[in-house]
Enzyme design. Structure first.
Site, PDB file in Angstrom:
ATOM      1  N   LYS A  11      86.682  14.682  14.367  1.00 14.04           N
ATOM      2  CA  LYS A  11      86.626  14.803  12.886  1.00 14.04           C
ATOM      3  C   LYS A  11      87.913  14.260  12.259  1.00 14.04           C
ATOM      4  O   LYS A  11      87.868  13.461  11.332  1.00 14.04           O
ATOM      5  CB  LYS A  11      86.410  16.270  12.470  1.00 14.04           C
ATOM      6  CG  LYS A  11      85.119  16.881  12.997  1.00 14.04           C
ATOM      7  CD  LYS A  11      84.883  18.286  12.504  1.00 14.04           C
ATOM      8  CE  LYS A  11      85.920  19.300  12.970  1.00 14.04           C
ATOM      9  NZ  LYS A  11      85.973  19.500  14.428  1.00 14.04           N
ATOM     10  N   ARG A  50      82.538  26.248   7.709  1.00 15.80           N
ATOM     11  CA  ARG A  50      82.409  26.530   9.136  1.00 15.80           C
ATOM     12  C   ARG A  50      81.561  27.768   9.385  1.00 15.80           C
ATOM     13  O   ARG A  50      81.369  28.150  10.534  1.00 15.80           O
ATOM     14  CB  ARG A  50      83.801  26.776   9.687  1.00 15.80           C
ATOM     15  CG  ARG A  50      84.149  26.022  10.931  1.00 15.80           C
ATOM     16  CD  ARG A  50      85.582  26.386  11.205  1.00 15.80           C
ATOM     17  NE  ARG A  50      86.097  25.870  12.395  1.00 15.80           N
ATOM     18  CZ  ARG A  50      86.900  24.805  12.471  1.00 15.80           C
ATOM     19  NH1 ARG A  50      87.201  24.124  11.389  1.00 15.80           N
ATOM     20  NH2 ARG A  50      87.393  24.452  13.613  1.00 15.80           N
ATOM     21  N   ARG A 105      94.778  15.639  23.967  1.00 15.35           N
ATOM     22  CA  ARG A 105      95.174  15.325  22.587  1.00 15.35           C
ATOM     23  C   ARG A 105      96.677  15.527  22.385  1.00 15.35           C
ATOM     24  O   ARG A 105      97.271  16.480  22.867  1.00 15.35           O
ATOM     25  CB  ARG A 105      94.421  16.226  21.603  1.00 15.35           C
ATOM     26  CG  ARG A 105      94.972  16.068  20.189  1.00 15.35           C
ATOM     27  CD  ARG A 105      94.085  16.624  19.133  1.00 15.35           C
ATOM     28  NE  ARG A 105      93.737  18.018  19.343  1.00 15.35           N
ATOM     29  CZ  ARG A 105      92.851  18.650  18.607  1.00 15.35           C
ATOM     30  NH1 ARG A 105      92.209  18.016  17.647  1.00 15.35           N
ATOM     31  NH2 ARG A 105      92.577  19.905  18.843  1.00 15.35           N
ATOM     32  N   ARG A 151      98.870  20.736  20.627  1.00 13.04           N
ATOM     33  CA  ARG A 151      98.571  21.921  19.812  1.00 13.04           C
ATOM     34  C   ARG A 151      98.441  23.160  20.692  1.00 13.04           C
ATOM     35  O   ARG A 151      97.833  23.101  21.756  1.00 13.04           O
ATOM     36  CB  ARG A 151      97.260  21.696  19.048  1.00 13.04           C
ATOM     37  CG  ARG A 151      97.501  21.211  17.643  1.00 13.04           C
ATOM     38  CD  ARG A 151      96.257  20.786  16.921  1.00 13.04           C
ATOM     39  NE  ARG A 151      95.158  21.732  16.937  1.00 13.04           N
ATOM     40  CZ  ARG A 151      94.013  21.505  16.298  1.00 13.04           C
ATOM     41  NH1 ARG A 151      93.828  20.390  15.604  1.00 13.04           N
ATOM     42  NH2 ARG A 151      93.042  22.377  16.341  1.00 13.04           N
ATOM     43  N   ARG A 162      86.946  28.418  21.316  1.00 19.86           N
ATOM     44  CA  ARG A 162      86.631  27.667  20.085  1.00 19.86           C
ATOM     45  C   ARG A 162      85.223  27.094  20.167  1.00 19.86           C
ATOM     46  O   ARG A 162      84.502  27.057  19.172  1.00 19.86           O
ATOM     47  CB  ARG A 162      87.670  26.555  19.869  1.00 19.86           C
ATOM     48  CG  ARG A 162      89.014  27.124  19.424  1.00 19.86           C
ATOM     49  CD  ARG A 162      90.135  26.141  19.559  1.00 19.86           C
ATOM     50  NE  ARG A 162      89.998  24.988  18.705  1.00 19.86           N
ATOM     51  CZ  ARG A 162      90.706  23.868  18.852  1.00 19.86           C
ATOM     52  NH1 ARG A 162      91.576  23.776  19.836  1.00 19.86           N
ATOM     53  NH2 ARG A 162      90.542  22.882  18.024  1.00 19.86           N
TER      54      ARG A 162
HETATM   55  P1  AP5 Z   1      90.285  14.976  16.871  1.00 18.15           P
HETATM   56  O1  AP5 Z   1      89.990  13.872  15.919  1.00 18.15           O
HETATM   57  O2  AP5 Z   1      91.610  15.654  16.792  1.00 18.15           O
HETATM   58  O3  AP5 Z   1      89.100  16.044  16.843  1.00 18.15           O
HETATM   59  P2  AP5 Z   1      88.714  17.144  15.754  1.00 18.15           P
HETATM   60  O4  AP5 Z   1      87.222  17.182  15.688  1.00 18.15           O
HETATM   61  O5  AP5 Z   1      89.443  16.927  14.467  1.00 18.15           O
HETATM   62  O6  AP5 Z   1      89.235  18.421  16.524  1.00 18.15           O
HETATM   63  P3  AP5 Z   1      89.999  19.710  16.004  1.00 18.15           P
HETATM   64  O7  AP5 Z   1      90.451  20.428  17.251  1.00 18.15           O
HETATM   65  O8  AP5 Z   1      91.061  19.401  15.001  1.00 18.15           O
HETATM   66  O9  AP5 Z   1      88.864  20.461  15.337  1.00 18.15           O
HETATM   67  P4  AP5 Z   1      88.732  21.944  15.160  1.00 18.15           P
HETATM   68  O10 AP5 Z   1      87.567  21.940  14.260  1.00 18.15           O
HETATM   69  O11 AP5 Z   1      88.573  22.803  16.342  1.00 18.15           O
HETATM   70  O12 AP5 Z   1      90.181  22.394  14.635  1.00 18.15           O
HETATM   71  P5  AP5 Z   1      90.730  22.695  13.193  1.00 18.15           P
HETATM   72  O13 AP5 Z   1      92.063  22.106  13.135  1.00 18.15           O
HETATM   73  O14 AP5 Z   1      89.726  22.366  12.138  1.00 18.15           O
HETATM   74  O15 AP5 Z   1      90.051  14.397  18.355  1.00 18.15           O
HETATM   75  C1  AP5 Z   1      90.306  15.183  19.502  1.00 18.15           C
HETATM   76  C2  AP5 Z   1      90.945  14.285  20.607  1.00 18.15           C
HETATM   77  O16 AP5 Z   1      89.990  13.311  21.051  1.00 18.15           O
HETATM   78  C3  AP5 Z   1      92.142  13.478  20.118  1.00 18.15           C
HETATM   79  O17 AP5 Z   1      93.070  13.387  21.172  1.00 18.15           O
HETATM   80  C4  AP5 Z   1      91.579  12.087  19.800  1.00 18.15           C
HETATM   81  O18 AP5 Z   1      92.563  11.065  19.987  1.00 18.15           O
HETATM   82  C5  AP5 Z   1      90.453  11.970  20.801  1.00 18.15           C
HETATM   83  N1  AP5 Z   1      89.291  11.252  20.288  1.00 18.15           N
HETATM   84  C6  AP5 Z   1      88.767  11.355  19.037  1.00 18.15           C
HETATM   85  N2  AP5 Z   1      87.648  10.616  18.926  1.00 18.15           N
HETATM   86  C7  AP5 Z   1      87.461  10.033  20.162  1.00 18.15           C
HETATM   87  C8  AP5 Z   1      86.443   9.181  20.694  1.00 18.15           C
HETATM   88  N3  AP5 Z   1      85.394   8.787  19.960  1.00 18.15           N
HETATM   89  N4  AP5 Z   1      86.542   8.811  21.998  1.00 18.15           N
HETATM   90  C9  AP5 Z   1      87.580   9.242  22.754  1.00 18.15           C
HETATM   91  N5  AP5 Z   1      88.579  10.040  22.308  1.00 18.15           N
HETATM   92  C10 AP5 Z   1      88.510  10.439  21.020  1.00 18.15           C
HETATM   93  O19 AP5 Z   1      90.823  24.295  13.207  1.00 18.15           O
HETATM   94  C11 AP5 Z   1      91.784  24.993  13.966  1.00 18.15           C
HETATM   95  C12 AP5 Z   1      91.620  26.505  13.739  1.00 18.15           C
HETATM   96  O20 AP5 Z   1      91.826  26.811  12.334  1.00 18.15           O
HETATM   97  C13 AP5 Z   1      90.223  27.072  14.043  1.00 18.15           C
HETATM   98  O21 AP5 Z   1      90.062  27.375  15.408  1.00 18.15           O
HETATM   99  C14 AP5 Z   1      90.199  28.319  13.130  1.00 18.15           C
HETATM  100  O22 AP5 Z   1      90.932  29.390  13.687  1.00 18.15           O
HETATM  101  C15 AP5 Z   1      90.944  27.844  11.892  1.00 18.15           C
HETATM  102  N6  AP5 Z   1      90.023  27.285  10.867  1.00 18.15           N
HETATM  103  C16 AP5 Z   1      89.999  25.986  10.436  1.00 18.15           C
HETATM  104  N7  AP5 Z   1      89.033  25.829   9.497  1.00 18.15           N
HETATM  105  C17 AP5 Z   1      88.448  27.043   9.340  1.00 18.15           C
HETATM  106  C18 AP5 Z   1      87.379  27.514   8.534  1.00 18.15           C
HETATM  107  N8  AP5 Z   1      86.700  26.696   7.695  1.00 18.15           N
HETATM  108  N9  AP5 Z   1      87.028  28.821   8.623  1.00 18.15           N
HETATM  109  C19 AP5 Z   1      87.682  29.658   9.449  1.00 18.15           C
HETATM  110  N10 AP5 Z   1      88.704  29.281  10.257  1.00 18.15           N
HETATM  111  C20 AP5 Z   1      89.084  27.977  10.199  1.00 18.15           C
END
Ligand code: AP5
Length: 229
Positions: free
Chosen positions: A22, A96, A135, A168, A179
């Protein structure tokens, strides 16, 4: 392609499991269409780094892989959406839960707006695990890399600003497993909510198992049509 001043605003939700890509795709979408990137995870990490009350409240949930309570997130994200530019925004990591999706629709309806596009990144759980452990992110500009798939030009150093990359704390295998469980239990139903309440919005499934450039191509094929409308 930057957004022409005359086109309709784009209001997009990007759904997908942790590690679906994402954040990676949002940065490319934002560059192409001039939208505001609103990542709930990035905003929470910023609050935590700044030592705010909100950041302190969210910290324990984030470290364990659980969701931060709805009342905290909804208020935080609606405040950010209100500040978005006329060209529109892309939401990453929000909504979410079904409750967050309902409250988002209500808040937008109060200003006669609605989400017009849902992009759903589909990925296998085992691919997620590989991506998360490799990552690396820039603590300064938020750029995201991978030790095998998307390497920086110099090992462990950000291409944009030369900052040392970090891993991270919630990317350990145990927390990633939690997660993923949280995603299947609480976030997957958000897609059903949108499918059951489509309104005028388009919903597109995107195969996110492909490499990052191929995924971008699939997304741009869809969004270019909207940007020209
Ligand atoms: P990356 O692009 O970083 O993936 P992502 O989908 O953004 O992953 P996140 O871990 O950031 O998502 P998340 O939803 O768990 O975390 P968030 O920060 O929102 O890619 C991942 C890796 O793969 C990278 O190394 C990249 O280089 C590689 N890659 C990408 N695309 C690729 C491809 N096509 N092929 C190969 N490699 C690739 O949330 C963190 C925490 O915050 C949650 O756990 C929760 O506690 C809290 N939180 C956030 N939002 C909410 C909400 N709305 N409600 C409640 N709690 C929340």
């Amino acid at each position: 392609m930057r957004a022409p001043a005359s086109r309709e605003p784009m209001r997009i939700v990007l759904l997908g499991a942790p590690g679906a890509g994402k954040g990676t795709q949002c940065k490319r979408i934002v560059n192409r269409y001039g939208l505001q990137h609103l990542s709930s995870g990035d905003i929470l990490r910023g609050q935590r780094a700044a030592g705010t009350e909100l950041g302190k409240k969210a910290s324990g949930f984030m470290d364990s892989g659980a969701l931060v309570p709805d009342q905290i997130i909804i208020e935080m994200m609606i405040d950010e959406i209100k500040k978005a530019p006329i060209a529109g925004f892309i939401l990453d990591g929000f909504p979410r839960t079904v409750n967050q999706a309902i409250e988002l629709d209500k808040a937008l309806a109060r200003c006669e707006q609605e989400i017009d596009t849902i992009l759903n990144l589909q990925i296998d759980d085992q691919v997620v695990a590989e991506r998360m452990t490799g990552r690396r992110s820039c603590p300064k500009c938020g750029a995201v890399y991978h030790i095998e798939n998307l390497k920086p030009k110099v090992d462990e150093i950000c291409n944009n600003d030369g900052t040392k990359l970090i891993q991270r704390p919630d990317d350990s295998p145990e927390v990633v497993a939690n997660r993923l469980k949280t995603y299947h239990r609480q976030t997957k139903p958000v897609l059903d909510y949108y499918k059951n309440n489509p309104g005028a919005r388009e919903i597109y499934d995107i195969d996110a198992n492909k490499n990052a450039d191929e995924v971008s191509t699939l997304i741009f094929e869809r969004l270019d049509v909207l940007a020209r409308a």
